[in-house]
Scaffold this motif. Structure first.
Motif, short mmCIF file in Angstrom:
data_model
loop_
_atom_site.label_atom_id
_atom_site.label_comp_id
_atom_site.label_asym_id
_atom_site.label_seq_id
_atom_site.Cartn_x
_atom_site.Cartn_y
_atom_site.Cartn_z
N LEU A 275 4.89 74.94 -18.13
CA LEU A 275 4.60 73.84 -17.05
C LEU A 275 3.63 72.55 -17.56
O LEU A 275 2.47 72.75 -17.72
CB LEU A 275 3.84 74.50 -15.85
N GLY A 276 4.29 71.46 -17.48
CA GLY A 276 3.50 70.50 -18.08
C GLY A 276 3.25 69.34 -16.69
O GLY A 276 4.31 68.98 -15.99
N TYR A 277 2.22 68.88 -16.65
CA TYR A 277 1.92 67.87 -15.69
C TYR A 277 1.71 66.18 -16.37
O TYR A 277 0.61 66.30 -17.27
CB TYR A 277 0.65 67.99 -14.77
N SER A 278 2.17 65.35 -15.91
CA SER A 278 1.75 63.92 -16.33
C SER A 278 2.07 64.00 -17.86
O SER A 278 3.21 64.14 -18.53
CB SER A 278 0.51 63.76 -15.75
N TYR A 279 1.21 63.57 -18.64
CA TYR A 279 1.20 63.64 -20.07
C TYR A 279 1.68 64.91 -20.50
O TYR A 279 2.40 64.99 -21.76
CB TYR A 279 -0.16 63.26 -20.72
N THR B 27 4.01 66.46 -19.43
CA THR B 27 5.60 66.44 -19.56
C THR B 27 6.14 65.78 -20.70
O THR B 27 7.16 65.95 -21.25
CB THR B 27 6.16 65.58 -18.45
N TYR B 28 5.17 65.05 -21.50
CA TYR B 28 5.68 64.19 -22.62
C TYR B 28 5.79 65.13 -23.88
O TYR B 28 6.60 65.18 -24.63
CB TYR B 28 4.84 63.05 -22.81
N ALA C 233 -1.77 59.88 -17.40
CA ALA C 233 -0.90 60.34 -18.36
C ALA C 233 -0.48 59.44 -19.41
O ALA C 233 -0.91 58.74 -19.55
CB ALA C 233 -0.06 60.71 -17.76
N GLU C 234 0.64 58.78 -20.13
CA GLU C 234 0.74 58.35 -21.31
C GLU C 234 0.52 58.93 -21.28
O GLU C 234 0.55 58.39 -20.88
CB GLU C 234 1.07 57.65 -21.96
N THR C 235 0.45 58.46 -21.25
CA THR C 235 0.25 59.12 -20.72
C THR C 235 -0.41 58.56 -19.88
O THR C 235 -0.41 58.32 -19.05
CB THR C 235 0.44 60.09 -21.27
N ASP D 286 6.40 67.83 -14.29
CA ASP D 286 5.99 67.51 -13.12
C ASP D 286 5.16 66.24 -13.19
O ASP D 286 4.16 66.25 -13.79
CB ASP D 286 5.27 68.61 -12.16
N GLY D 287 5.79 65.03 -12.82
CA GLY D 287 4.85 63.86 -12.86
C GLY D 287 5.37 63.29 -14.33
O GLY D 287 4.50 63.03 -15.26
N ALA D 288 6.59 63.15 -14.46
CA ALA D 288 7.35 63.02 -15.55
C ALA D 288 7.09 61.79 -16.15
O ALA D 288 7.19 60.60 -15.58
CB ALA D 288 8.86 63.15 -15.51
N MET D 289 6.73 61.50 -17.25
CA MET D 289 6.93 60.29 -18.05
C MET D 289 8.22 60.00 -18.83
O MET D 289 8.93 60.76 -19.20
CB MET D 289 5.76 60.50 -19.38
N ASP D 290 8.37 58.56 -19.12
CA ASP D 290 9.58 58.29 -19.77
C ASP D 290 9.28 58.01 -21.22
O ASP D 290 8.65 57.48 -21.55
CB ASP D 290 10.00 57.02 -19.08
N PRO D 291 9.84 58.99 -22.20
CA PRO D 291 9.55 58.78 -23.68
C PRO D 291 9.73 57.41 -24.18
O PRO D 291 9.16 57.35 -25.24
CB PRO D 291 10.14 60.08 -24.27
N THR D 292 10.59 56.79 -23.56
CA THR D 292 10.92 55.50 -24.15
C THR D 292 10.18 54.20 -23.91
O THR D 292 10.37 53.11 -24.39
CB THR D 292 12.51 55.27 -23.76
#
Length: 559
Positions: free
Chosen positions: A273-277, A279-280, A3-5, A299-305
């Motif tokens: 419903l977003g997985y991994s990237y 979630t971004y 993800a980056e994702t 689900d499988g969240a990324m941190d946008p920062t």
């Protein structure tokens, strides 16, 4: 790179590359499935193979450039389906794009497919257009109360393929009863106007070839220069074949596409419903359109920062930790190919990597298995605990000098079948990431310092994870990315799901995202693997109740 994702932009393979993730629900090849299914028949029912998000596997780099003719922008990756485009062209306003009437046609055994227009550049609505491919799984009740859009991650993973192939895994039965489920290929991906770079032979050379860095000391000035040249050549090919689309595959543009799709299906608010990237995408959507947030699950969240450097460090540590978890489990079994303590088992894996580094294996088709390919093969099963037995087969085969299992796993990772690439996920991954991360000048000393830190935090795989900065160093399209926090002020409650043993999107990212979102609700799954909705019945019930009944869990539930 899941993800980056992803972590550093790119995919494992060439010098200075980082991998993208796999989509939840993607099943492993039959010959690979067989190896694990023989040990546990339940694995045939757990189709949770590798997910897409930002993994970190070594550091890939590409350089693309924008410009070029427009031919091909309105063609899909598989040749285009012009008959499915709406009869009436949008007139150059946001409203006209949202008012399109898709020409849904039967496809994929009971589903419906369509294509719609989107502006190439959302700041020039009257300019050139691209197309987006969609697939819809109609509500099983026959009376949909709305639409749930699904994105499996990547960037570069196909939402069309994901929903078409595994909608029953992607979305729970209760949700499918009440909602139409729509998967779409984001701009640059697959059935939408795609990023194109190399033919199959060229991709083989780029991902599996030993390249210009062969024989050079990794991290040396000569090695960095060679890696940059190699990646610039790849980028030049992308520029030539993709044209102006290359400058407009950023996540910000995809977020606006998603709001257009919401309007097209007639929903006043977005259910997603977003997985991994994915979630971004969802987090940025909520921040840009907080008043249009319906029911969002990330689900499988990324941190946008997170910066690129932070992503690489977090994923390197994540996969090292997941590998230790595998070794711990393996050593409890009689048929484990490792022996001794967990530290000794990890050391044995490190010795295999070192052996391949000094003497690459070679497959029956002539392709070499270098450390980057071997590491890709190791990381692929680590996305799901159910696939850990594949690592047994991998380590046994490599220890005997057999390259075939490593190549099959890497082929699965890259969507390669019978010598051809069935998707453009690797090219799209690189193009999207290079626009989503701020670019800075190459700093050899800084990269060397980070490479040393990676070895310190991940003694087994860290040595092979450095120098990801070369990935986008020469990217011709300048990134306008802002890795700012999201707040989505005023949005309805948003569920953020994190797995404590997630190697690709570390649990700390879910904690951070839930805190950033004004209405974020953290749902924790104590377990292994990437994403939780398809693995934990407890998480599944929380998510299903949220979509179907609108029930928001109190506090921060732990499953």
């Amino acid at each position: 790179m899941t993800a980056e994702t992803p972590g550093a932009p790119g995919a494992p393979g060439a010098a200075g590359q980082t991998p993208h993730e796999r989509s939840p629900g993607q099943s492993l090849p039959p010959e690979l499935q067989g190896a694990s299914d023989a040990r546990d028949p339940r694995r045939t029912r757990r189709k949770r193979a590798i997910t897409a998000a930002i993994a970190t596997v070594a550091a890939l780099a590409l350089v693309l450039t924008g410009c070029g003719a427009l031919p091909g922008l309105l063609s899909s990756f598989n040749g285009g389906r012009e008959s499915q485009l709406p009869d009436q062209l949008p007139t150059g306003t946001v409203e006209s794009f949202g008012a399109q009437k898709p020409d849904w046609v039967p496809c994929h055994g009971g589903m419906q497919c369509a294509r719609v227009y989107a502006p190439l550049d959302w700041t020039e609505l009257a300019g050139e257009r691209i197309t987006l491919g969609l697939v819809k799984s109609p509500a099983t009740s026959g009376h949909a109360k709305g639409t749930v859009f699904v994105n499996p991650g990547g960037p570069g993973a196909s939402g069309v393929t994901y929903v078409a192939d595994s909608v029953e895994f992607a979305v729970g039965e209760a949700v499918r009863r009440d909602y139409d489920v729509v998967g779409w290929d984001p701009r640059g991906v697959g059935e939408s106007s795609p990023v194109r770079c190399l033919d199959s032979k060229g991709m083989d050379e780029f991902l599996f070839g030993e390249g210009k860095t062969a024989g050079l000391k990794e991290g040396s000035d000569a090695w960095i220069d060679a890696a940059l040249l190699e990646n610039r050549a790849f980028g030049a090919a992308c520029e030539q074949r993709t044209g102006p689309l290359l400058a407009h595959v950023d996540t910000g543009s995809t977020v606006r596409d998603l709001d257009m799709l919401r309007a097209i299906v007639g929903d006043p608010k977005l259910n997603y419903l977003g997985y991994s990237y994915g979630t971004y995408i969802g987090a940025r959507y909520a921040d840009l359109f907080p008043d249009r947030v319906g029911r969002l699950v990330l689900d499988g969240a990324m941190d946008p920062t997170t910066s690129l450097e932070q992503v690489v460090e977090a994923q390197t540590l994540g996969f090292e930790t997941a590998l230790r978890a595998y070794v711990t489990d393996c050593l409890k079994r009689r048929d484990c190919p490792l022996s001794g303590t967990v530290d000794q088992g990890m050391s044995q894996i490190g010795q295999l990597l070192a052996r391949v580094e000094s003497e690459p294996l070679r497959g029956s088709d002539g392709r070499p298995v270098t450390t980057s390919t071997f590491l890709t093969a190791i990381i692929t099963p680590l996305y799901s605990e159910s696939n850990w037995p594949l690592l047994d087969d991998l380590f046994v085969s490599v220890n005997t000098g057999d390259a075939e299992t490593a190549l099959r796993l890497a082929d699965f990772y890259y969507d390669r079948e019978n010598g051809s690439y069935t998707s453009n996920s690797t090219e799209a991954f690189s193009a999207i990431n290079c626009l989503d991360y701020p670019q800075s000048a190459i700093d050899p000393e800084g990269m060397r310092a980070q490479a040393a830190k990676l070895v310190e935090i991940a003694p087994t795989i860290g040595k092979y994870q450095g120098y990801g900065e070369v990935s986008c160093a020469g990217w011709p399209v300048k990134s306008q990315a802002d890795r700012a926090p999201v707040t989505a002020t005023g949005a309805a409650p948003i569920l953020v799901v994190g797995t404590t043993g997630d190697p690709a999107t570390p649990y700390t990212w879910a904690e951070s995202l839930a805190k950033q979102l004004e209405s974020g609700v953290l749902v924790t799954f104590r377990g292994e693997g990437h994403t939780a909705y398809g693995s934990s019945p407890c998480v599944a019930k929380i998510v299903d109740d949220y979509f179907v009944e609108g029930t928001v869990p109190s506090g921060s539930p732990v499953c």
